[in-house]
Design an enzyme around this catalytic site. Sequence first.
Site, PDB file in Angstrom:
ATOM      1  N   HIS A  90       0.818  -1.216   0.000  1.00  0.00           N
ATOM      2  CA  HIS A  90       0.000   0.000   0.000  1.00  0.00           C
ATOM      3  C   HIS A  90       0.846   1.257   0.000  1.00  0.00           C
ATOM      4  O   HIS A  90       0.592   2.200  -0.750  1.00  0.00           O
ATOM      5  CB  HIS A  90      -0.950  -0.003   1.197  1.00  0.00           C
ATOM      6  CG  HIS A  90      -1.946  -1.102   1.140  1.00  0.00           C
ATOM      7  ND1 HIS A  90      -2.815  -1.264   0.093  1.00  0.00           N
ATOM      8  CD2 HIS A  90      -2.191  -2.137   1.975  1.00  0.00           C
ATOM      9  CE1 HIS A  90      -3.565  -2.332   0.293  1.00  0.00           C
ATOM     10  NE2 HIS A  90      -3.201  -2.883   1.436  1.00  0.00           N
ATOM     11  N   GLN A 119       1.221   4.597  -2.643  1.00  0.00           N
ATOM     12  CA  GLN A 119       0.974   5.933  -2.078  1.00  0.00           C
ATOM     13  C   GLN A 119       2.216   6.826  -2.096  1.00  0.00           C
ATOM     14  O   GLN A 119       2.114   8.049  -2.023  1.00  0.00           O
ATOM     15  CB  GLN A 119       0.447   5.798  -0.643  1.00  0.00           C
ATOM     16  CG  GLN A 119      -0.924   5.119  -0.581  1.00  0.00           C
ATOM     17  CD  GLN A 119      -1.299   4.711   0.824  1.00  0.00           C
ATOM     18  OE1 GLN A 119      -0.985   5.399   1.785  1.00  0.00           O
ATOM     19  NE2 GLN A 119      -1.960   3.587   0.957  1.00  0.00           N
ATOM     20  N   HIS A 126      -2.522  -0.404  -8.774  1.00  0.00           N
ATOM     21  CA  HIS A 126      -2.434   0.975  -8.269  1.00  0.00           C
ATOM     22  C   HIS A 126      -1.082   1.600  -8.586  1.00  0.00           C
ATOM     23  O   HIS A 126      -0.985   2.803  -8.862  1.00  0.00           O
ATOM     24  CB  HIS A 126      -2.645   1.004  -6.747  1.00  0.00           C
ATOM     25  CG  HIS A 126      -4.073   0.931  -6.337  1.00  0.00           C
ATOM     26  ND1 HIS A 126      -4.583  -0.065  -5.556  1.00  0.00           N
ATOM     27  CD2 HIS A 126      -5.120   1.746  -6.598  1.00  0.00           C
ATOM     28  CE1 HIS A 126      -5.875   0.131  -5.350  1.00  0.00           C
ATOM     29  NE2 HIS A 126      -6.220   1.229  -5.975  1.00  0.00           N
TER      30      HIS A 126
HETATM   31  N1  LIG Z   1      -5.575  -2.016   4.154  1.00  0.00           N
HETATM   32  C1  LIG Z   1      -4.986  -0.938   3.633  1.00  0.00           C
HETATM   33  N2  LIG Z   1      -3.964  -0.342   4.297  1.00  0.00           N
HETATM   34  C2  LIG Z   1      -3.353   0.743   3.771  1.00  0.00           C
HETATM   35  N3  LIG Z   1      -3.703   1.298   2.590  1.00  0.00           N
HETATM   36  C3  LIG Z   1      -4.705   0.735   1.892  1.00  0.00           C
HETATM   37  C4  LIG Z   1      -5.395  -0.407   2.386  1.00  0.00           C
HETATM   38  N4  LIG Z   1      -6.339  -0.752   1.474  1.00  0.00           N
HETATM   39  C5  LIG Z   1      -6.248   0.130   0.465  1.00  0.00           C
HETATM   40  N5  LIG Z   1      -5.268   1.035   0.702  1.00  0.00           N
HETATM   41  C6  LIG Z   1      -4.858   2.154  -0.176  1.00  0.00           C
HETATM   42  O1  LIG Z   1      -6.009   2.926  -0.470  1.00  0.00           O
HETATM   43  C7  LIG Z   1      -5.949   3.414  -1.809  1.00  0.00           C
HETATM   44  C8  LIG Z   1      -7.231   2.963  -2.514  1.00  0.00           C
HETATM   45  O2  LIG Z   1      -7.303   3.523  -3.794  1.00  0.00           O
HETATM   46  P1  LIG Z   1      -8.540   3.210  -4.798  1.00  0.00           P
HETATM   47  O3  LIG Z   1      -8.370   3.992  -6.026  1.00  0.00           O
HETATM   48  O4  LIG Z   1      -8.694   1.729  -4.952  1.00  0.00           O
HETATM   49  O5  LIG Z   1      -9.729   3.657  -3.908  1.00  0.00           O
HETATM   50  P2  LIG Z   1     -11.012   4.496  -4.051  1.00  0.00           P
HETATM   51  O6  LIG Z   1     -10.755   5.951  -3.997  1.00  0.00           O
HETATM   52  O7  LIG Z   1     -11.944   3.918  -3.024  1.00  0.00           O
HETATM   53  O8  LIG Z   1     -11.516   4.271  -5.497  1.00  0.00           O
HETATM   54  P3  LIG Z   1     -12.314   3.123  -6.198  1.00  0.00           P
HETATM   55  O9  LIG Z   1     -13.680   3.094  -5.574  1.00  0.00           O
HETATM   56  O10 LIG Z   1     -12.317   3.589  -7.582  1.00  0.00           O
HETATM   57  O11 LIG Z   1     -11.523   1.865  -5.951  1.00  0.00           O
HETATM   58  C9  LIG Z   1      -4.672   2.852  -2.401  1.00  0.00           C
HETATM   59  O12 LIG Z   1      -3.642   3.810  -2.266  1.00  0.00           O
HETATM   60  C10 LIG Z   1      -4.367   1.647  -1.512  1.00  0.00           C
HETATM   61  O13 LIG Z   1      -2.991   1.314  -1.421  1.00  0.00           O
END
Ligand SMILES: Nc1ncnc2c1ncn2[C@@H]1O[C@H](COP(=O)(O)OP(=O)(O)OP(=O)(O)O)[C@@H](O)[C@H]1O
Length: 341
Positions: A283, A287, A307
């Site tokens: 993750h 980021q 991602h």
């Molecule tokens: N368990 C976790 N711990 C830390 N970071 C996380 C975790 N799960 C997801 N993330 C981070 O959250 C972000 C999710 O991005 P993503 O574009 O999938 O989400 P979103 O804004 O909800 O959009 P969508 O609904 O289009 O998927 C990514 O940077 C991912 O690494």
Amino acid sequence: MLDVDGSAGGGQMVRTALALSMVTETPIRLTNVRGSRPTPGLRPQHLAGVRVSESVSDATVSGVDVGATELTFAPDTVSGGDYQYDIGTAGSVTLLFETLLPLATTLDEPLSLRATGGTDVKWSPPIAYYERVKLPFLARFGLDAETTLHRSGFYPAGGGRATLRLGPSSLSPIECTERGPLERVTVHSKASTSLESASVATRQADAASEALADDGVDHVVTEPAYVPSTSPGSALLLEATYRESLAGFDALGERGTSSEAVAEEAVKSFRTFEDTSAVVDDHLADQLLVFLALAGGRIRIPRVTPHVRTTIDVVEAFGGELVCTDSPDGTVVVEASEPIR
Ligand SMILES: Nc1ncnc2c1ncn2[C@@H]1O[C@H](COP(=O)(O)OP(=O)(O)OP(=O)(O)O)[C@@H](O)[C@H]1O
């Protein structure tokens, strides 16, 4: 106006594009927003990112509605000050913070955002991950940012509150290709007060501690916390401190999943990571890329996730270049061969 095609990704492409638009003062047209998702277009939590960005950069925007698949965003100058936003659902507060975090590199005065929504919700960084892993990691490279949790918010009601505070920051290159030995794992566990009678936070912490002890991992357990919240919920974070890095492995409780299974999920992610030589977890890998693109440097990540791929696409749209090189052990080194600006 710069065109950014969002067809390959989801909300993260929107956040990264907004952040880079504000940092580089580049007007953008976002097309095919969240094109790869089953329900394309802006959802309320993405709309929140656009609205907050509009306020802090005094931007001119068009096409900003729930469901919109195309929008334009033309920022003016980013101003510090105190902002607030209520996402209105359990939409992730930390993902809203994501949109603003890179602005620390361009601010002249402090900026704070107090947000209401979900602080510990699926598919987003739990607030403890932000506080204990992400921000401390970036602080090593000069990012002045901190979060304060006022109230935890779980799915479905949300109602959590947290503040992000950013200070003007000048980043040094993010050079991080060796993590060094594991120094310790710190276990952070919390649950709603309504789950205290079932000892949920304590059981999560105990089960994680037992599994780590079985593996011979040096670890400490912080006092399990019981917190007020509107919907019941629980969260667990394993904070892994390496000599040269930090990584985090989290899991959330949900109805029908035992506290022990929550612990097992987080421990399993940690074990998988330990078997690699990566410096940051999956993750943090995606980021961090926007900061790598702004500051330069090289990081070793576990693998190229979707991602990671789509963030690289957005960085390239802004004229940056991030090159991925496979290592024999399966990890990937990402290098900012052409930083942005
Ligand atoms: N368990 C976790 N711990 C830390 N970071 C996380 C975790 N799960 C997801 N993330 C981070 O959250 C972000 C999710 O991005 P993503 O574009 O999938 O989400 P979103 O804004 O909800 O959009 P969508 O609904 O289009 O998927 C990514 O940077 C991912 O690494």
